[in-house]
Write a protein that holds these residues in place. Structure first.
Motif, short mmCIF file in Angstrom:
data_model
loop_
_atom_site.label_atom_id
_atom_site.label_comp_id
_atom_site.label_asym_id
_atom_site.label_seq_id
_atom_site.Cartn_x
_atom_site.Cartn_y
_atom_site.Cartn_z
N ALA A 90 -12.23 4.22 4.27
CA ALA A 90 -13.45 3.45 4.03
C ALA A 90 -13.11 2.23 3.19
CB ALA A 90 -14.49 4.31 3.33
N VAL A 91 -13.44 1.07 3.72
CA VAL A 91 -13.09 -0.19 3.08
C VAL A 91 -13.65 -0.27 1.65
CG1 VAL A 91 -13.36 -2.69 3.27
CG2 VAL A 91 -13.02 -1.33 5.32
N ALA A 92 -14.88 0.21 1.47
CA ALA A 92 -15.54 0.11 0.17
C ALA A 92 -14.84 0.95 -0.90
CB ALA A 92 -17.00 0.53 0.29
N ASP A 93 -14.17 2.05 -0.50
CA ASP A 93 -13.46 2.90 -1.45
C ASP A 93 -12.38 2.15 -2.21
OD1 ASP A 93 -14.95 5.02 -0.75
OD2 ASP A 93 -13.38 6.13 0.31
N TYR A 94 -11.86 1.11 -1.60
CA TYR A 94 -10.73 0.41 -2.21
C TYR A 94 -11.14 -0.98 -2.72
CZ TYR A 94 -8.24 4.36 -0.38
OH TYR A 94 -7.84 5.64 -0.14
N ALA A 124 0.88 -1.16 0.00
CA ALA A 124 0.00 0.00 0.00
C ALA A 124 0.92 1.22 0.00
CB ALA A 124 -0.89 0.00 1.23
N THR A 125 0.56 2.24 -0.76
CA THR A 125 1.44 3.40 -0.84
C THR A 125 0.66 4.70 -0.71
OG1 THR A 125 1.25 3.47 -3.24
CG2 THR A 125 3.13 2.29 -2.37
N VAL A 173 -6.18 -0.08 -5.79
CA VAL A 173 -7.07 1.04 -6.13
C VAL A 173 -6.45 2.34 -5.63
CG1 VAL A 173 -9.37 2.03 -5.81
CG2 VAL A 173 -9.08 -0.46 -5.93
N THR A 174 -6.39 3.35 -6.49
CA THR A 174 -5.79 4.62 -6.10
C THR A 174 -6.87 5.67 -5.90
OG1 THR A 174 -3.83 4.05 -7.35
CG2 THR A 174 -4.08 6.35 -6.75
N GLY A 216 -2.79 13.75 -1.41
CA GLY A 216 -2.09 12.99 -2.43
C GLY A 216 -2.82 11.70 -2.73
N ASP A 217 -2.10 10.79 -3.38
CA ASP A 217 -2.72 9.56 -3.85
C ASP A 217 -2.39 8.38 -2.93
OD1 ASP A 217 -3.86 10.75 -6.05
OD2 ASP A 217 -2.04 10.51 -7.25
N MET A 218 -3.45 7.75 -2.47
CA MET A 218 -3.29 6.56 -1.64
C MET A 218 -3.68 5.35 -2.48
SD MET A 218 -3.46 5.67 1.97
CE MET A 218 -4.75 6.49 2.84
#
Lengths: 138, 186
Positions: free
Chosen positions: B153-157, B94-95, B127-128, B120-122
């Motif tokens: 939020a788990v669903a976001d990824y 994960a970044t 999934v970014t 920034g981007d996670m």
């Protein structure tokens, strides 16, 4: 009918206790686990640097025994201790996080010493990272 | 004349001293933990092997963690986390790559605690997402550390949680980040 009840109860007891056992399943005992791979730190790092994906397919989640020269030893405020093994690279190496029960072993080693460690490979960031490492002492 | 030279020498010394504090700082032993509070059970896991780089000149921050380096109290939870939810064989990392929005508010050379906003981007589970979060930068005796706490939020990824265990896992996971940086030797 009555005679079946005790069998049903017995089954229920077995079911519940095995579910309880599964829920509390212990972590793999690295000390006792047989190493899936045994190699030196430089080779492991080189393999990762050459092709991370292939190396991941080979080593991820596996118990790896590495041998190498200690580049640095570091203990965090929270008691987490890591030993970084020299990989021939300028900055990065094989970063071995010691199992919390094995932290005292670092007192017997210093930078520059050779050490053999066995741990679970979790992949590569800048270092190749092994967690729950135990030293192997002959 | 000699005095002027001395002043110049001192000035040069402090000038270099100042620039010395600028540059890149990194850690390879950063601490990231998460906490899931759900009706059935609380789940927490710790990762002590996060790497992070911070560039004090540009305010750029980068983080990377290995999913498999998260340690749980229960082996079964760790197994489910890796195999069913995070699919860590496929997505081992994960970044986060982002910038401190108010980098000019931080005086990297003076001790203190600075509130910062980072965006920034996670990337989690392949999934970014663009995120913005609050954190603090602590400068103490020339050492830099960074802390943050935020919700994911788990669903976001695209992490699917089967309905059977929906009461066991929170929909929003609280993530705590605690980094102590070292100067990157040139």
């Amino acid at each position: 009918m009555k005679k079946y009840i005790k069998y049903i109860l017995l089954l229920a007891v077995i079911g519940i206790s095995s579910a309880y056992y599964m829920y509390n399943k212990p972590h793999k005992n690295i000390q006792k686990a047989k190493a899936d791979f045994t190699l030196n730190a430089t080779d492991l790092f080189t393999e990762y640097e050459a092709d991370e994906e292939t190396a991941n397919a080979k080593y991820l989640d596996k118990v790896v025994e590495v041998e190498g020269k200690i580049q640095s030893i570091k203990t965090e405020d929270n008691g987490q201790t890591s030993i970084v093994l020299d990989s021939g690279s300028m900055m990065f190496g094989v970063n071995c996080q010691l199992d919390t029960t094995k932290v005292e072993t670092v007192n017997r080693y210093k930078e520059g010493d050779n050490i053999k460690l066995k741990g679970v490979c979790t992949g590569m960031l800048m270092d190749v990272v092994l967690v729950r490492c135990v030293p192997i002492e002959s | 004349m000699r005095n002027i030279l001395l002043i110049l020498a001192l000035f040069a010394f402090f000038a270099t001293e100042n620039t010395f504090a600028q540059g890149k700082y990194f850690t390879r032993d950063g601490h990231v933990s998460f906490f899931s509070a759900a009706p059935m059970e609380n789940i927490e896991a710790e990762n002590h092997k996060a790497t992070s780089v911070i560039d004090t000149e540009t305010g750029r921050m980068e983080f990377a963690i290995l999913i498999k380096a998260f340690e749980f109290e229960k082996a079964l939870m760790q197994e489910h986390f890796n195999e069913n939810y995070m699919e860590s064989n496929q997505y081992p990392k994960a970044t986060f790559k982002g910038d401190i929005q108010n980098a000019s508010d931080v005086d990297w050379t003076t001790d203190g605690t600075y509130d910062v906003t980072v965006s920034g981007d996670m990337t989690i589970h392949g999934v970014t997402k663009n995120i913005t979060t609050e954190g603090t930068i602590i400068v103490e005796n020339g050492a830099i550390s960074a802390k943050s706490k935020f919700k994911v939020a788990v669903a976001d990824y695209d992490i699917e949680i089967p309905t059977v265990v929906v009461d066991n896992i929170a929909k929003e996971i609280e993530v705590t980040v605690d980094m102590k940086y070292q100067r990157l030797e040139k």
